[in-house]
Motif scaffolding. Structure first.
Motif, PDB file in Angstrom:
ATOM      1  N   VAL A   1       6.152 -32.387  -6.290  1.00  0.00           N
ATOM      2  CA  VAL A   1       6.332 -31.641  -7.528  1.00  0.00           C
ATOM      3  C   VAL A   1       5.091 -30.773  -7.741  1.00  0.00           C
ATOM      4  O   VAL A   1       3.966 -31.256  -7.687  1.00  0.00           O
ATOM      5  N   ARG A   2       5.339 -29.503  -7.979  1.00  0.00           N
ATOM      6  CA  ARG A   2       4.251 -28.534  -8.076  1.00  0.00           C
ATOM      7  C   ARG A   2       3.814 -28.344  -9.528  1.00  0.00           C
ATOM      8  O   ARG A   2       4.623 -28.433 -10.452  1.00  0.00           O
ATOM      9  N   LYS A   3       2.528 -28.072  -9.686  1.00  0.00           N
ATOM     10  CA  LYS A   3       2.018 -27.730 -11.007  1.00  0.00           C
ATOM     11  C   LYS A   3       2.709 -26.460 -11.478  1.00  0.00           C
ATOM     12  O   LYS A   3       2.886 -25.515 -10.709  1.00  0.00           O
ATOM     13  N   PRO A   4       3.133 -26.398 -12.763  1.00  0.00           N
ATOM     14  CA  PRO A   4       3.826 -25.193 -13.262  1.00  0.00           C
ATOM     15  C   PRO A   4       3.021 -23.931 -13.011  1.00  0.00           C
ATOM     16  O   PRO A   4       1.790 -23.934 -13.068  1.00  0.00           O
ATOM     17  N   ARG A   5       3.727 -22.854 -12.740  1.00  0.00           N
ATOM     18  CA  ARG A   5       3.082 -21.587 -12.440  1.00  0.00           C
ATOM     19  C   ARG A   5       2.329 -21.034 -13.649  1.00  0.00           C
ATOM     20  O   ARG A   5       2.756 -21.168 -14.785  1.00  0.00           O
ATOM     21  N   ASP A   6       1.230 -20.405 -13.357  1.00  0.00           N
ATOM     22  CA  ASP A   6       0.525 -19.610 -14.351  1.00  0.00           C
ATOM     23  C   ASP A   6       0.674 -18.159 -13.923  1.00  0.00           C
ATOM     24  O   ASP A   6      -0.183 -17.587 -13.264  1.00  0.00           O
ATOM     25  N   ARG A   7       1.824 -17.584 -14.286  1.00  0.00           N
ATOM     26  CA  ARG A   7       2.147 -16.236 -13.812  1.00  0.00           C
ATOM     27  C   ARG A   7       1.806 -15.206 -14.875  1.00  0.00           C
ATOM     28  O   ARG A   7       2.043 -15.410 -16.052  1.00  0.00           O
ATOM     29  N   ARG A   8       1.257 -14.108 -14.438  1.00  0.00           N
ATOM     30  CA  ARG A   8       0.984 -12.983 -15.316  1.00  0.00           C
ATOM     31  C   ARG A   8       1.918 -11.840 -14.967  1.00  0.00           C
ATOM     32  O   ARG A   8       2.484 -11.801 -13.877  1.00  0.00           O
ATOM     33  N   ARG A   9       2.050 -10.929 -15.922  1.00  0.00           N
ATOM     34  CA  ARG A   9       2.953  -9.795 -15.723  1.00  0.00           C
ATOM     35  C   ARG A   9       2.175  -8.550 -15.352  1.00  0.00           C
ATOM     36  O   ARG A   9       1.189  -8.208 -15.997  1.00  0.00           O
ATOM     37  N   MET A  10       2.632  -7.873 -14.303  1.00  0.00           N
ATOM     38  CA  MET A  10       2.063  -6.607 -13.866  1.00  0.00           C
ATOM     39  C   MET A  10       3.100  -5.520 -14.141  1.00  0.00           C
ATOM     40  O   MET A  10       4.197  -5.555 -13.588  1.00  0.00           O
ATOM     41  N   VAL A  11       2.782  -4.600 -15.041  1.00  0.00           N
ATOM     42  CA  VAL A  11       3.728  -3.568 -15.442  1.00  0.00           C
ATOM     43  C   VAL A  11       3.474  -2.297 -14.642  1.00  0.00           C
ATOM     44  O   VAL A  11       2.365  -1.759 -14.643  1.00  0.00           O
ATOM     45  N   ARG A  12       4.509  -1.845 -13.979  1.00  0.00           N
ATOM     46  CA  ARG A  12       4.424  -0.604 -13.221  1.00  0.00           C
ATOM     47  C   ARG A  12       5.215   0.445 -13.994  1.00  0.00           C
ATOM     48  O   ARG A  12       6.383   0.256 -14.312  1.00  0.00           O
ATOM     49  N   SER A  13       4.538   1.547 -14.312  1.00  0.00           N
ATOM     50  CA  SER A  13       5.096   2.543 -15.203  1.00  0.00           C
ATOM     51  C   SER A  13       4.644   3.930 -14.773  1.00  0.00           C
ATOM     52  O   SER A  13       3.611   4.094 -14.118  1.00  0.00           O
ATOM     53  N   ARG A  14       5.397   4.949 -15.188  1.00  0.00           N
ATOM     54  CA  ARG A  14       4.978   6.321 -14.914  1.00  0.00           C
ATOM     55  C   ARG A  14       3.650   6.628 -15.600  1.00  0.00           C
ATOM     56  O   ARG A  14       2.905   7.509 -15.177  1.00  0.00           O
ATOM     57  N   HIS A  15       3.335   5.882 -16.655  1.00  0.00           N
ATOM     58  CA  HIS A  15       2.108   6.145 -17.408  1.00  0.00           C
ATOM     59  C   HIS A  15       0.867   5.600 -16.709  1.00  0.00           C
ATOM     60  O   HIS A  15      -0.249   5.983 -17.053  1.00  0.00           O
ATOM     61  N   ARG A  16       1.059   4.706 -15.728  1.00  0.00           N
ATOM     62  CA  ARG A  16      -0.105   4.098 -15.092  1.00  0.00           C
ATOM     63  C   ARG A  16      -0.925   5.125 -14.315  1.00  0.00           C
ATOM     64  O   ARG A  16      -2.106   4.929 -14.050  1.00  0.00           O
ATOM     65  N   GLU A  17      -0.297   6.258 -13.951  1.00  0.00           N
ATOM     66  CA  GLU A  17      -1.013   7.302 -13.215  1.00  0.00           C
ATOM     67  C   GLU A  17      -1.728   8.284 -14.140  1.00  0.00           C
ATOM     68  O   GLU A  17      -2.419   9.179 -13.690  1.00  0.00           O
TER      69      GLU A  17
ATOM     70  N   PHE B   1      10.409   2.098 -18.166  1.00  0.00           N
ATOM     71  CA  PHE B   1      11.014   3.421 -18.086  1.00  0.00           C
ATOM     72  C   PHE B   1      11.046   4.052 -19.470  1.00  0.00           C
ATOM     73  O   PHE B   1      11.369   3.394 -20.458  1.00  0.00           O
ATOM     74  N   GLY B   2      10.732   5.335 -19.527  1.00  0.00           N
ATOM     75  CA  GLY B   2      10.880   6.074 -20.769  1.00  0.00           C
ATOM     76  C   GLY B   2      12.343   6.433 -20.997  1.00  0.00           C
ATOM     77  O   GLY B   2      13.102   6.638 -20.047  1.00  0.00           O
ATOM     78  N   VAL B   3      12.747   6.484 -22.242  1.00  0.00           N
ATOM     79  CA  VAL B   3      14.115   6.858 -22.596  1.00  0.00           C
ATOM     80  C   VAL B   3      14.076   8.173 -23.347  1.00  0.00           C
ATOM     81  O   VAL B   3      13.417   8.305 -24.383  1.00  0.00           O
ATOM     82  N   GLU B   4      14.739   9.178 -22.790  1.00  0.00           N
ATOM     83  CA  GLU B   4      14.757  10.492 -23.431  1.00  0.00           C
ATOM     84  C   GLU B   4      15.756  10.493 -24.580  1.00  0.00           C
ATOM     85  O   GLU B   4      16.894  10.030 -24.447  1.00  0.00           O
ATOM     86  N   ARG B   5      15.312  11.043 -25.702  1.00  0.00           N
ATOM     87  CA  ARG B   5      16.189  11.136 -26.859  1.00  0.00           C
ATOM     88  C   ARG B   5      17.009  12.409 -26.790  1.00  0.00           C
ATOM     89  O   ARG B   5      16.521  13.456 -26.430  1.00  0.00           O
TER      90      ARG B   5
END
Length: 252
Positions: free
Chosen positions: A69-85, A247-251
């Motif tokens: 039985v494994r220790k529960p994950r300590d996962r973080r979120r990495m957001v990839r977005s058009r804004h990162r550039e 993702f951006g949503v165009e109005r």
């Protein structure tokens, strides 16, 4: 109706027993043979059930010892977005800053490397055309986060100060900033994410186990005319990071 894949029923049963505390973190599960006898299935069924729970992060296999039985994950979120550039400098360093960590990396570049067939196709160049290939090991607070192998055609950068990504006046500034300095405007990035299993080399570099789940991201940058100017294979360990796309949503 019964499931077409009996191993899913066994996986559900094992998952429930772990959740109920029958086996605690660090405790070894019974052998495949014993579980197969208990559930009235073949050993291959219990093996597939365990493999599924290993992929989910509930179990871990230890060579020559068994499944635990494994220790529960300590996962973080990495957001990839058009804004990162658009944040200036290195997108990775900015990503890690948003996670409250310090991002650094180690890199090794090789110039005048002939493009293999797959890379030539992705860069829309002839097979064997010369490129600069750079292998990266990305770290957060000194711990491995992801790997990358990047290819840039020397026809674009060969006679410029940015030919080696981690040397020169814009070392470490990222593809978009570097290309802009020589008059190449990157306007589009295309990413293709695929699940994969860690190779031995990847496992060693990332500090995970052989066969652990990773996310393989095939990324290619294009200039305003649709010409590919860089392509890379990025490897992210699933046990530590989940990748989200914004993702951006165009109005209207």
């Amino acid at each position: 109706m019964p499931r077409e894949a009996p191993y899913l029923d066994v996986a559900d049963a094992l998952r429930a027993r772990i959740a109920a505390g029958e086996w605690v973190v660090g405790e070894r599960l019974p052998s495949r043979a014993r579980l197969a006898e208990e559930y009235g299935v073949g050993r291959n069924v219990t093996q597939r059930a365990m493999d599924r729970l290993i992929a989910e992060g509930l179990l871990e296999g230890r060579a020559g010892s068994g499944t635990y039985v494994r220790k529960p994950r300590d996962r973080r979120r990495m957001v990839r977005s058009r804004h990162r550039e658009r944040r200036g400098g290195s997108p990775f360093r900015a990503d890690m800053r948003e996670n409250g960590r310090t991002g650094t990396w180690e890199a090794r570049s090789e110039a005048r490397t002939p493009a293999p067939s797959e890379i030539a196709e992705r860069l829309a160049i002839e097979l064997g055309e010369l490129c600069v290939v750079t292998r990266y090991e990305f770290l957060a607070d000194g711990q491995p986060v992801q790997l990358s192998q990047s290819w840039e055609p020397m026809a674009i950068t060969g006679d410029t100060p940015i030919v080696l990504p981690e040397m020169g006046p814009l070392a470490g500034m990222g593809v978009v900033e570097r290309m802009r300095s020589i008059g190449v405007r990157v306007e589009t990035a295309v990413e293709i994410p695929r699940p994969a299993r860690a190779t031995q080399e990847q496992a060693n570099l990332l500090g995970i186990s052989l066969g652990d789940l990773v996310l393989l991201i095939e990324r290619t940058y294009y200039d305003g005319g649709g010409r590919p100017v860089e392509t890379a294979d990025i490897v992210v360990p699933d046990v530590r990071w989940e990748v989200a796309y914004e993702f951006g949503v165009e109005r209207g």
